[in-house]
Design an enzyme around this catalytic site. Structure first.
Site, PDB file in Angstrom:
ATOM      1  CB  CYS A 127      59.275  41.306  63.335  1.00 33.95           C
ATOM      2  SG  CYS A 127      58.020  40.197  62.695  1.00 33.95           S
ATOM      3  CB  CYS A 156      58.551  37.843  64.733  1.00 24.93           C
ATOM      4  SG  CYS A 156      58.609  38.376  63.035  1.00 24.93           S
ATOM      5  CG  ASP A 157      60.239  39.336  68.161  1.00 26.53           C
ATOM      6  OD1 ASP A 157      60.337  38.102  68.081  1.00 26.53           O
ATOM      7  OD2 ASP A 157      61.033  40.123  67.620  1.00 26.53           O
TER       8      ASP A 157
END
Ligand code: NAP
Length: 305
Positions: free
Chosen positions: A134, A137-138
């Protein structure tokens, strides 16, 4: 056992939430189950540029709007993972993994797909510690660092563009000479001077030092020659498989996708399906919404009969 629903929708991605809008507006008592995050894969997508009427929106924002809209007309949204669907007392009974049971007159399966995991030694152990599925997200953890993206589909290329806005360098590794992604995304990737493309290579081994990823060994598919891509983050986008293992294999094709007719009906009476988990050519938010609307309309007609 809870009350009887007209329809239970399994999956709260674009297909399931659109089905919920149409079902509840048709006065069907509607329950939606989501096993993970409302909005499905959409919520992990950086930007959507091909949803008609909205020129650009973050995936998370669209997912949140869809989730709100899906519940606006009375559909109830619950968290739960479906283990199986069985017939009981003449109704479809959805059995969750925690053993709870919910009954409905019809079901819409909109469970989408799950990303394929990188199949390398130590890959599982380093997921969340250098390997991420992701970018939204990261990606932030890799500001001004080098990252590698594996795959040449829409997901890989779109998320590479996002990563290029944070990382110092993005290396895309594809196993053929050609991408699978849309032409417009390929053009943007080629024009981005932070993105490097390595063709005809596959991942071979993680390079680890002091329990940290510092690179990825990649293998030339023609010569077998190995080279190292220096990177501290690896983002595999190597495709996805349908989340349909809880269904009777008789409704699935050999790859696990659900076979439906033009009304989104499966071969099992009263069970419909919509979105990325069905057999189809074009997997997009807009086509998932299309399927969801048709499935809900078909359920409505089925229940009137
Ligand atoms: P995908 O289109 O199936 O692409 C997967 C990529 O990974 C391909 O380049 C494939 O190579 C490569 N690959 C597969 N297995 C590999 C392995 N073991 N090692 C190395 N490379 C491997 O998957 P996706 O990008 O996740 O997209 C899934 C679906 O969602 C598609 O229908 C896509 O169009 C759709 N989608 C749409 C959007 C959008 O419209 N905005 C965004 C994301 C996804 P080969 O080509 O050689 O097989």
């Amino acid at each position: 056992m809870d009350e009887l629903y007209d329809v239970i929708i399994i999956g709260a991605g674009p297909a399931g939430l659109t089905a919920a809008i149409y079902a509840s507006r048709a006065n069907l008592k509607t329950l939606i189950f989501e096993a993970e995050v409302n909005g499905g894969k959409l919520s992990k997508t950086h930007e959507i540029e091909n949803y008609p009427g909205i020129a650009s929106i973050s995936g998370l924002e669209l997912a949140m709007q869809l989730s709100e809209h899906g519940q606006k007309f009375g559909a109830k949204l619950m968290s739960g993972t479906v283990d199986k669907i069985v017939e009981k007392d003449g109704y479809k009974t959805v059995v969750l993994t925690d053993g709870q049971e919910y009954q409905a007159k019809a079901i819409i399966v909109a469970t989408g797909t799950r990303e394929r995991m990188l199949d390398l030694p130590n890959a599982k152990e380093y997921t969340g510690r250098g390997i991420s599925y992701c970018a939204v997200c990261d990606g932030f953890f890799y500001r001004n660092k080098k990252v590698a993206v594996i795959g040449g589909g829409n997901s890989a290329l779109e998320e590479s563009l996002y990563l290029a806005s944070l990382a110092s360098e993005v290396t895309i590794i594809i196993r053929r000479d050609v991408f699978r992604a849309e032409a417009s995304v390929i053009d943007k990737v080629r024009a981005n001077d932070k993105i490097r493309i390595v063709t005809r290579h596959v991942p071979d081994e993680l390079v680890i030092e002091n329990e940290r990823i510092i690179g990825l060994k990649i293998r030339n598919v023609d010569t077998g020659e190995i080279q190292i891509v220096e990177c501290s983050g690896i983002f595999p986008y190597i495709g996805a498989d349908p989340c349909t293992s809880f269904l009777d294999p008789s409704v699935l094709d050999p790859n696990g996708y659900i076979i439906v007719d033009p009304n989104m009906s499966t071969s099992s009476k009263g069970i419909y399906a919509a979105g990325d988990c069905i057999v189809k050519d074009l997997r997009q938010v807009v086509t998932a919404c299309n399927d969801g609307a048709i499935a809900a309309n078909s359920v409505s007609r089925y229940l009137k009969k």
